[in-house]
Design an enzyme around this catalytic site. Structure first.
Site, short mmCIF file in Angstrom:
data_model
loop_
_atom_site.label_atom_id
_atom_site.label_comp_id
_atom_site.label_asym_id
_atom_site.label_seq_id
_atom_site.Cartn_x
_atom_site.Cartn_y
_atom_site.Cartn_z
N SER A 261 -5.11 -12.70 0.71
CA SER A 261 -5.40 -11.48 1.43
C SER A 261 -6.79 -11.02 1.04
O SER A 261 -7.27 -11.25 -0.06
CB SER A 261 -4.34 -10.43 1.06
OG SER A 261 -4.95 -9.18 0.84
N LYS A 262 -7.42 -10.34 2.00
CA LYS A 262 -8.77 -9.87 1.72
C LYS A 262 -8.78 -8.88 0.57
O LYS A 262 -9.81 -8.59 0.00
CB LYS A 262 -9.39 -9.27 2.99
CG LYS A 262 -9.55 -10.36 4.04
CD LYS A 262 -10.44 -10.04 5.20
CE LYS A 262 -10.49 -11.28 6.10
NZ LYS A 262 -10.46 -11.03 7.51
N ARG A 263 -7.60 -8.39 0.23
CA ARG A 263 -7.52 -7.45 -0.90
C ARG A 263 -7.44 -8.16 -2.26
O ARG A 263 -7.50 -7.53 -3.29
CB ARG A 263 -6.33 -6.52 -0.72
CG ARG A 263 -6.60 -5.41 0.28
CD ARG A 263 -5.42 -4.46 0.39
NE ARG A 263 -4.23 -5.14 0.88
CZ ARG A 263 -3.95 -5.30 2.16
NH1 ARG A 263 -4.76 -4.84 3.08
NH2 ARG A 263 -2.86 -5.93 2.55
N ASP A 264 -7.28 -9.49 -2.24
CA ASP A 264 -7.25 -10.24 -3.51
C ASP A 264 -8.66 -10.27 -4.08
O ASP A 264 -9.43 -11.19 -3.84
CB ASP A 264 -6.79 -11.69 -3.29
CG ASP A 264 -5.32 -11.78 -2.95
OD1 ASP A 264 -4.62 -10.77 -3.13
OD2 ASP A 264 -4.88 -12.85 -2.51
#
Ligand code: GLU
Length: 497
Positions: A261-264
């Site tokens: 995820s781009k939040r990783d």
């Protein structure tokens, strides 16, 4: 549809080139190149609010960097299919929107967002799956048109919705996943094909474009599986052949086991970020080419050309693809070792960028810098930027002498080693080789009967201000003799007099 293989990579210019998108581009490209087909780039920019200024240029620039080329794109149009930006193809969409409206397969809907929210809340309260409620049930075409006029008179703007037949089932043989069947009911009822601003939605535009551009195969991310039935509805309604679909395995974060995820934040996910760190394009392609595709055999290092030769869409894997940064580092290390000569100017440039070497010296002293880079440990690094900290000390800057080092120098043994070393070093010619320095160190070992750290540390500290580091005789061969003499004199002056 002709038999020609035509595939496309269709980025939305809403961000920079993400690893997942790069994979889609690479696999489509490999499929085209392996089969003598055509690879097309189409820009899906209908969501104007989400487009970023540099999005398209950055996508294309990074694809080029990875080594991909294309047969058609905004910058390389084929008049038969142009234009290649959805925002410039509005007229083509309108024709088919009108056709669906005329056939009664789509309709204009004037519901306000308040009405839609109220409907959804009522469904939730009744524990029903969210589902669009058709507002013209039981009306004839004329009665419906009359309603349109009424809404228009109120100043309402319509969207166009496709009329879904909930009883249908959409099925296809997915190139990657095998047979997939999805009931029309699962799409949640009549869906929007044209927004109030006149722009088509993705699921509609993609079908019109893929048809008009004669796309034969659609290889894309797993997240598009649920869009496929909607798209098949449009193919069916317009009487068009459906291309072959393949939905590639989900990419998961190797560390968390969850969807990448781009939040990783701990994982760099954009091609550009790796490019800035000095990753090699062939290593990126190598790594990405193994995300959801497996070759025959155990080898893992492949060039783009080797991938083209081996590519077989039947070897796209169903299992999740693990994004493992350690593996990427290893692959990049392998490529840097293979292409050492090609990478060397980049490594030297890193030293220039870090302010350790002037532009002029980068040229004038290129051979010497290459040796420094080698001795500093280039074979152990994962990407070019790492060379800066390895080479910095002692090649370009000296550390401070620590109290620990002073102890090594000022013990009786340390003084004796220092004195012997200083005299014997001074006696060597300026162009002495590593083996000559080694001989001198051995002679001190024999004469003073010291070995190990008591032998090496005083010499290392005297010449490098370090107690560890790369092979010392090899470093000494690269150092400037006058400078080493000055360094040693300063050490003597400060600690040994
Ligand atoms: N613009 C879409 C995306 O970026 C393309 C999807 C497709 O390949 O159909 O995900």
């Amino acid at each position: 549809m002709s038999d020609k293989i035509r595939v496309r990579y269709a980025p939305s210019p809403t961000g920079h080139l993400h690893i997942g998108n790069a994979r889609t581009a690479i696999f489509n490209w490999l499929f085209a190149r392996h089969n003598g087909g055509e690879f097309i780039i189409r820009i899906e920019d209908t969501d104007l609010a989400r487009n970023i200024e540099d999005g398209e240029r950055s996508q294309l620039d990074n694809l080029k960097w990875l080594g991909l080329d294309w047969d058609e794109a905004p910058d390389k149009p084929n008049a038969k299919y142009a234009p290649y930006r959805q925002s410039e193809r509005k007229d083509s969409y309108q024709v088919y929107i009108d056709e669906l409206l005329a056939k009664g397969l789509a309709y204009k809907s004037y519901k306000t967002s308040e009405q839609l929210t109220a409907e959804r809340e009522a469904q939730q309260a009744a524990k029903q799956a969210p589902h669009y409620v058709y507002e013209y049930e039981g009306l004839t075409n004329e009665e419906r048109e009359a309603k349109y006029a009424e809404f228009e008179a109120q100043g309402l703007k319509p969207v166009v919705r496709f009329r879904v037949d909930d009883d249908k089932v959409y099925a296809w043989d997915d190139i990657v996943k095998g047979r997939i069947e999805i009931g029309a009911k699962e799409v949640g009822g009549d869906w929007v094909i044209q927004k109030a601003d006149g722009m088509p939605t993705y699921n509609f535009a993609v079908v019109v474009d893929d048809h008009l551009m004669e796309i034969s195969h659609v290889l894309r991310g797993d997240d598009h599986v649920s869009n496929t039935p909607k798209q098949m509805m449009i193919y069916e309604a317009l009487g068009w052949d459906v291309p072959k679909f393949g939905h590639m395995a989900l990419i998961i974060n190797a560390e968390t086991g969850k969807k990448l995820s781009k939040r990783d934040n701990n994982v760099l996910q954009f091609v550009e970020q790796y490019r800035e760190l000095g990753y090699q394009p062939q290593a990126m392609v190598n790594f990405i080419g193994l995300l959801g595709w497996s070759p025959v055999g155990e080898d893992e290092i492949f060039s783009l050309q080797e991938f083209v030769e081996m590519f077989d869409e039947k070897r796209l894997t169903k299992a999740n693809a693990k994004f493992d940064q350690k593996k990427l580092e290893w692959i990049n290390n392998q490529w840097m070792r293979r292409d050492k000569e090609k990478v060397m100017p980049q490594l030297i440039n890193e030293l220039v960028q870090a302010g350790l070497v002037s532009e002029a010296d980068a040229v004038a002293k290129a051979d010497w810098l290459a040796k420094v880079i080698e001795v500093a440990g280039v074979d152990g690094i994962s990407y070019t930027k790492e060379i800066v900290e390895l080479a910095r000390k002692p090649f370009f800057e000296l550390s401070d002498i620590t109290p620990d080092m002073v102890e090594w120098l000022t013990s009786d043994e340390g003084r004796a080693v220092f004195n012997a070393w200083e005299a014997r070093y001074a006696a060597l010619p300026a162009d002495a080789k590593a083996a000559d320095y080694m001989d001198v160190i051995r002679s001190i070992q024999t004469d003073l009967e010291v070995k190990g750290r008591p032998l090496w540390n005083p010499i290392r500290i005297a010449t490098t201000h370090e107690v560890q580091g790369p092979n010392l005789p090899e470093m000494l061969e690269l150092f400037d003799k006058d400078q080493v003499l000055a360094t040693m004199a300063a050490v003597r002056e400060q600690y040994l007099n």
